[in-house]
Design an enzyme around this catalytic site. Structure first.
Site, PDB file in Angstrom:
ATOM      1  N   GLU A 106     -20.251 -21.470  12.170  1.00  0.00           N
ATOM      2  CA  GLU A 106     -21.112 -21.566  10.983  1.00  0.00           C
ATOM      3  C   GLU A 106     -20.539 -22.659  10.080  1.00  0.00           C
ATOM      4  OE1 GLU A 106     -20.422 -17.579   9.961  1.00  0.00           O
ATOM      5  OE2 GLU A 106     -18.462 -17.999   9.111  1.00  0.00           O
TER       6      GLU A 106
ATOM      7  N   ASN B 150     -18.551 -25.689  14.794  1.00  0.00           N
ATOM      8  CA  ASN B 150     -18.083 -24.401  14.281  1.00  0.00           C
ATOM      9  C   ASN B 150     -19.189 -23.364  14.443  1.00  0.00           C
ATOM     10  OD1 ASN B 150     -15.623 -23.346  13.016  1.00  0.00           O
ATOM     11  ND2 ASN B 150     -16.953 -22.808  11.297  1.00  0.00           N
TER      12      ASN B 150
ATOM     13  N   THR C 103     -12.581 -24.194  12.552  1.00  0.00           N
ATOM     14  CA  THR C 103     -11.741 -23.915  11.386  1.00  0.00           C
ATOM     15  C   THR C 103     -12.628 -23.766  10.156  1.00  0.00           C
ATOM     16  OG1 THR C 103      -9.905 -24.731   9.997  1.00  0.00           O
ATOM     17  CG2 THR C 103     -11.297 -26.393  11.023  1.00  0.00           C
ATOM     18  N   SER C 104     -12.212 -22.856   9.258  1.00  0.00           N
ATOM     19  CA  SER C 104     -13.041 -22.549   8.085  1.00  0.00           C
ATOM     20  C   SER C 104     -12.829 -23.571   6.961  1.00  0.00           C
ATOM     21  CB  SER C 104     -12.704 -21.153   7.555  1.00  0.00           C
ATOM     22  OG  SER C 104     -11.340 -21.111   7.139  1.00  0.00           O
TER      23      SER C 104
ATOM     24  N   ASP D 188      -1.078 -20.536  18.965  1.00  0.00           N
ATOM     25  CA  ASP D 188      -1.122 -20.089  20.367  1.00  0.00           C
ATOM     26  C   ASP D 188      -0.864 -21.289  21.280  1.00  0.00           C
ATOM     27  OD1 ASP D 188      -4.630 -20.046  19.850  1.00  0.00           O
ATOM     28  OD2 ASP D 188      -3.642 -21.450  21.202  1.00  0.00           O
TER      29      ASP D 188
ATOM     30  N   GLN E 236      -4.104 -26.255  14.227  1.00  0.00           N
ATOM     31  CA  GLN E 236      -3.544 -25.313  13.250  1.00  0.00           C
ATOM     32  C   GLN E 236      -3.101 -24.047  13.982  1.00  0.00           C
ATOM     33  OE1 GLN E 236      -6.040 -25.312   9.344  1.00  0.00           O
ATOM     34  NE2 GLN E 236      -7.456 -25.768  11.008  1.00  0.00           N
TER      35      GLN E 236
ATOM     36  N   CYS F  85      20.614 -16.476  20.005  1.00  0.00           N
ATOM     37  CA  CYS F  85      20.166 -17.868  20.112  1.00  0.00           C
ATOM     38  C   CYS F  85      20.671 -18.461  21.429  1.00  0.00           C
ATOM     39  CB  CYS F  85      20.711 -18.692  18.944  1.00  0.00           C
ATOM     40  SG  CYS F  85      20.441 -20.467  19.151  1.00  0.00           S
TER      41      CYS F  85
ATOM     42  N   HIS G 143       1.156 -26.108  12.498  1.00  0.00           N
ATOM     43  CA  HIS G 143       1.604 -24.832  11.913  1.00  0.00           C
ATOM     44  C   HIS G 143       2.653 -24.151  12.780  1.00  0.00           C
ATOM     45  CE1 HIS G 143      -2.288 -24.417   9.322  1.00  0.00           C
ATOM     46  NE2 HIS G 143      -1.451 -25.327   8.862  1.00  0.00           N
TER      47      HIS G 143
HETATM   48  N1  APR Z   1     -16.659 -20.524  18.092  1.00  0.00           N
HETATM   49  C1  APR Z   1     -16.567 -21.447  17.098  1.00  0.00           C
HETATM   50  N2  APR Z   1     -16.140 -21.153  15.837  1.00  0.00           N
HETATM   51  C2  APR Z   1     -15.803 -19.869  15.599  1.00  0.00           C
HETATM   52  C3  APR Z   1     -15.873 -18.851  16.583  1.00  0.00           C
HETATM   53  C4  APR Z   1     -16.318 -19.234  17.879  1.00  0.00           C
HETATM   54  N3  APR Z   1     -16.408 -18.336  18.870  1.00  0.00           N
HETATM   55  N4  APR Z   1     -15.472 -17.677  16.011  1.00  0.00           N
HETATM   56  C5  APR Z   1     -15.163 -17.959  14.733  1.00  0.00           C
HETATM   57  N5  APR Z   1     -15.368 -19.267  14.473  1.00  0.00           N
HETATM   58  C6  APR Z   1     -15.142 -19.998  13.220  1.00  0.00           C
HETATM   59  C7  APR Z   1     -15.406 -19.178  11.984  1.00  0.00           C
HETATM   60  O1  APR Z   1     -16.761 -19.355  11.573  1.00  0.00           O
HETATM   61  C8  APR Z   1     -14.431 -19.811  10.971  1.00  0.00           C
HETATM   62  O2  APR Z   1     -15.058 -20.873  10.254  1.00  0.00           O
HETATM   63  O3  APR Z   1     -13.765 -20.333  13.188  1.00  0.00           O
HETATM   64  C9  APR Z   1     -13.323 -20.397  11.825  1.00  0.00           C
HETATM   65  C10 APR Z   1     -12.016 -19.620  11.720  1.00  0.00           C
HETATM   66  O4  APR Z   1     -11.563 -19.758  10.400  1.00  0.00           O
HETATM   67  P1  APR Z   1     -10.191 -19.043   9.983  1.00  0.00           P
HETATM   68  O5  APR Z   1     -10.184 -17.644  10.480  1.00  0.00           O
HETATM   69  O6  APR Z   1     -10.000 -19.308   8.524  1.00  0.00           O
HETATM   70  O7  APR Z   1      -9.075 -19.819  10.830  1.00  0.00           O
HETATM   71  P2  APR Z   1      -8.457 -21.259  10.518  1.00  0.00           P
HETATM   72  O8  APR Z   1      -9.455 -22.121   9.832  1.00  0.00           O
HETATM   73  O9  APR Z   1      -7.854 -21.752  11.787  1.00  0.00           O
HETATM   74  O10 APR Z   1      -7.260 -20.904   9.477  1.00  0.00           O
HETATM   75  C11 APR Z   1      -6.440 -21.974   9.087  1.00  0.00           C
HETATM   76  O11 APR Z   1      -5.022 -20.453   7.866  1.00  0.00           O
HETATM   77  O12 APR Z   1      -4.102 -18.381   7.887  1.00  0.00           O
HETATM   78  C12 APR Z   1      -3.823 -19.708   8.052  1.00  0.00           C
HETATM   79  O13 APR Z   1      -2.114 -20.681   9.310  1.00  0.00           O
HETATM   80  C13 APR Z   1      -3.310 -19.968   9.435  1.00  0.00           C
HETATM   81  O14 APR Z   1      -3.809 -21.800  10.916  1.00  0.00           O
HETATM   82  C14 APR Z   1      -4.399 -20.823  10.057  1.00  0.00           C
HETATM   83  C15 APR Z   1      -5.047 -21.476   8.857  1.00  0.00           C
END
Ligand code: APR
Length: 233
Positions: free
Chosen positions: A204, A202, A177-178, A94, A91, A136, A109
């Site tokens: 958490e 993750n 990912t959350s 980078d 997702q 472009c 994404h």
């Molecule tokens: N190691 C492991 N997990 C981590 C760490 C770490 N050091 N730091 C944070 N996290 C976890 C957090 O607990 C959270 O559950 O990574 C997750 C990040 O969640 P989000 O910030 O919601 O990112 P993501 O899930 O990638 O978002 C999905 O939403 O905004 C859109 O397009 C955007 O691709 C993104 C999508």
């Protein structure tokens, strides 16, 4: 655990957090500082293109000093050394998976370091700022470039390839990912539906934690290398 034939790995912002790139929904995350509606929708780009371009120009500059971390490197090693198939669906926009050596990779994404020309539809590598003076490289139109990033309300890229891979996988691993944003948040259910084992790595428990057979909580640079070692004899 018997060795899987094919491993499908979904990654999110948590994987790049320890490389210094901000996550979205953690405390102090990107969406606590700027509204999605102002910078990450097609409507925002029509309403105030300069504001949207500035948001991504800042993230491109932040990206310039970011390096892949031990978790990115472990996933690249898994792809290189594991006997079965390994596919990373990220997702993240980078380029840290590529920098770590990941080859079999899908950016659902889009990519921060690419520009999409609205005049000729070409996508080109783009490391600097995008401005109204940007030209472009393919059709020479000026001021017609946008970030090649999938905004809210737009279709994620390569969903056909991803759905095919989900139907084939026997191990689905979700990392950093959350589980808040679909369709990515629905991948675990699709993997379970074909009998794949599902593991979440993750910091958490995510929104979809209860759907995983196994959960390993901790920072990605610790839990991902340890998890990868299970598959590298
Ligand atoms: N190691 C492991 N997990 C981590 C760490 C770490 N050091 N730091 C944070 N996290 C976890 C957090 O607990 C959270 O559950 O990574 C997750 C990040 O969640 P989000 O910030 O919601 O990112 P993501 O899930 O990638 O978002 C999905 O939403 O905004 C859109 O397009 C955007 O691709 C993104 C999508």
């Amino acid at each position: 655990m018997a060795q899987p034939r094919s491993i499908l790995i979904l990654t999110g912002a948590g994987l790049s957090a320890e490389s210094g790139l901000a996550t979205f929904r953690d405390k102090g995350g990107i969406w606590s500082k700027v509204r999605i509606e102002d910078v990450a929708t097609p409507e925002a780009f029509v309403r105030d293109p300069a504001r949207v371009q500035a948001f991504y120009n800042t993230r491109r500059r932040d990206h310039a000093s970011a390096k892949p971390n031990a978790a990115h490197l472990a996933l690249a090693q898994l792809e290189a050394e594991f006997k079965g198939d390994v596919l990373v669906v990220t997702q993240n926009i980078d380029a840290l998976h590529e920098a770590a050596g990941q080859r079999h990779l899908i950016h659902m994404h889009g990519e921060l370091l690419k520009a999409w020309c609205l005049a000729c539809d070409d996508r080109a590598a783009w490391n600097g700022d995008i401005t109204p003076a940007s030209v472009c490289p393919h059709c020479s139109a000026t001021g017609r470039l946008r970030p090649d990033v999938v905004w809210f309300g737009e279709m994620p890229y390569h969903m056909d390839l991803i759905e095919e891979a989900l139907a084939e996988t026997d191990l689905f691993v979700s990392i950093g990912t959350s589980g808040n944003v679909y369709p990515a948040a629905g991948f675990v259910a699709a993997a379970r539906a074909v009998g794949a084992r599902t593991v979440e790595l993750n910091l958490e428990p995510s929104e979809g934690a209860r759907l995983f057979d196994e959960a390993i909580h901790g920072p990605a640079t610790e839990v991902v290398p340890a998890f990868v070692r299970r598959f590298l004899v």
